[in-house]
Write a protein that holds these residues in place. Sequence first.
Motif, mmCIF file in Angstrom:
data_model
loop_
_atom_site.group_PDB
_atom_site.id
_atom_site.type_symbol
_atom_site.label_atom_id
_atom_site.label_comp_id
_atom_site.label_asym_id
_atom_site.label_seq_id
_atom_site.Cartn_x
_atom_site.Cartn_y
_atom_site.Cartn_z
ATOM 1 N N LEU A 199 1.027 -1.096 0.128
ATOM 2 C CA LEU A 199 -0.174 -0.148 0.060
ATOM 3 C C LEU A 199 0.443 1.280 -0.063
ATOM 4 C CD1 LEU A 199 -2.850 -1.052 3.048
ATOM 5 C CD2 LEU A 199 -3.053 -0.549 0.109
ATOM 6 N N ALA A 200 0.209 2.664 -0.200
ATOM 7 C CA ALA A 200 0.744 3.750 -0.538
ATOM 8 C C ALA A 200 0.581 4.362 0.897
ATOM 9 C CB ALA A 200 0.944 4.262 -1.370
ATOM 10 N N ASP A 252 6.427 -4.870 -5.163
ATOM 11 C CA ASP A 252 7.652 -4.868 -5.758
ATOM 12 C C ASP A 252 8.129 -3.956 -4.599
ATOM 13 O OD1 ASP A 252 6.481 -2.090 -6.105
ATOM 14 O OD2 ASP A 252 8.207 -1.945 -8.250
ATOM 15 N N GLY A 253 7.620 -3.532 -3.873
ATOM 16 C CA GLY A 253 8.157 -2.233 -2.412
ATOM 17 C C GLY A 253 8.158 -1.521 -3.114
ATOM 18 N N HIS A 264 10.050 7.518 -12.008
ATOM 19 C CA HIS A 264 10.512 7.324 -11.289
ATOM 20 C C HIS A 264 9.902 6.145 -10.386
ATOM 21 C CE1 HIS A 264 13.737 10.844 -11.814
ATOM 22 N NE2 HIS A 264 12.153 11.710 -12.460
ATOM 23 N N ARG A 265 11.068 5.584 -9.964
ATOM 24 C CA ARG A 265 10.808 4.282 -9.007
ATOM 25 C C ARG A 265 11.310 4.324 -7.521
ATOM 26 N NH1 ARG A 265 9.909 1.375 -13.643
ATOM 27 N NH2 ARG A 265 8.007 0.919 -14.340
ATOM 28 N N VAL A 266 11.150 4.711 -6.643
ATOM 29 C CA VAL A 266 11.163 4.749 -5.383
ATOM 30 C C VAL A 266 10.281 4.830 -4.396
ATOM 31 C CG1 VAL A 266 11.563 7.300 -6.156
ATOM 32 C CG2 VAL A 266 9.718 7.223 -5.197
ATOM 33 N N ALA A 267 11.151 4.623 -2.654
ATOM 34 C CA ALA A 267 10.427 3.866 -1.861
ATOM 35 C C ALA A 267 9.347 5.470 -1.236
ATOM 36 C CB ALA A 267 11.392 3.793 -0.702
ATOM 37 N N LYS A 268 10.307 6.408 -1.829
ATOM 38 C CA LYS A 268 9.739 7.621 -0.672
ATOM 39 C C LYS A 268 9.568 8.825 -1.647
ATOM 40 C CE LYS A 268 9.765 10.232 3.624
ATOM 41 N NZ LYS A 268 10.256 10.319 4.858
ATOM 42 N N GLU A 322 5.146 7.321 1.286
ATOM 43 C CA GLU A 322 6.106 6.063 1.234
ATOM 44 C C GLU A 322 5.053 4.703 0.738
ATOM 45 O OE1 GLU A 322 7.349 5.691 5.483
ATOM 46 O OE2 GLU A 322 5.538 6.030 6.007
ATOM 47 N N CYS A 323 5.747 4.016 0.170
ATOM 48 C CA CYS A 323 5.046 2.867 0.196
ATOM 49 C C CYS A 323 5.617 1.860 1.106
ATOM 50 C CB CYS A 323 6.471 2.263 -0.908
ATOM 51 S SG CYS A 323 5.447 0.554 -1.014
#
Length: 293
Positions: free
Chosen positions: A123-124, A213-214, A250-254, A279-280
């Motif tokens: 979830l985000a 994928d986090g 862009h693939r990011v965690a936050k 954040e993920c």
Amino acid sequence: MPEIALLTNPTSGRGRGARARAVALPRLRDAGYAVRDLQGADATEARALAEQCVADGVETLVVCGGDGMVHLAAQALATSSTRLGLIPAGTGNDVARYLDIPRKDPAAAADIVLAGHTRTIDLARSGSAYFVTVLAAGFDAIVNERANKMTWPRGQMRYNLATLAELRVFKPLSYTLELDGETAQVEAMLVAVGNGPSFGGGLRITEGALLDDGLLDVVIIKTMSKPDLIRTYPKLFSGSHTTHPKYEVHRVAKVTVACSGIVSYADGERFGALPLTIECVPAALTLLCPGPA
């Protein structure tokens, strides 16, 4: 006797929620389940009912409605052990698209619940609020704002008409982004943050986003002419817009998204005014979905 809770938005999809419930409820009971048949008078009461199910240790909460009901349930079920089932009955039904749950066959959707196959997804989260699909934070959010005020037409055409109406007056927006700690200034038509690949009934704005994928997919559509935007818009349904030179991902965690005067939407619901930090949250929700073929 095992227990399932069925939470319905009877007005979802202009009454499809109530009709889908009428099919799903007896099917679940005929399979031997004790079913809590729940309806909230409004979103606040519906969420309280979902939270009570989690507190009571109900194994499975099934929502009968659209992405708005999934959004509501996610607030209650996030990081809990309660599983989420879905009887699609909304306008967009993007979560059902993600999971290949039949969108026009509530009996078949109920059978997927009964089969018990599960998938755990990310979830985000921004603050204490979660979303499942995409956060719209630009031209797409402005379109959502207009579309949600419209009573006609139904379905995807409403978004299409809202898009054309807003396009006449829209000007590019100035964003400040922080992508996993890296700051960027950008002029853009929109910024979208995707946990999943689509929103708005199959608009694949964050094409390629994976549910497990986090990471979050942050899509930037940089400034383009209105004729170019009109030509590009139909490509959102296939995801082929990703080849456009103004497209960036862009693939990011936050990520932090800041832009003056924009109210973001997520899962088709008003989510919050920018700036927002998102954040993920990996493996935060367990969904019932079709099993292997």
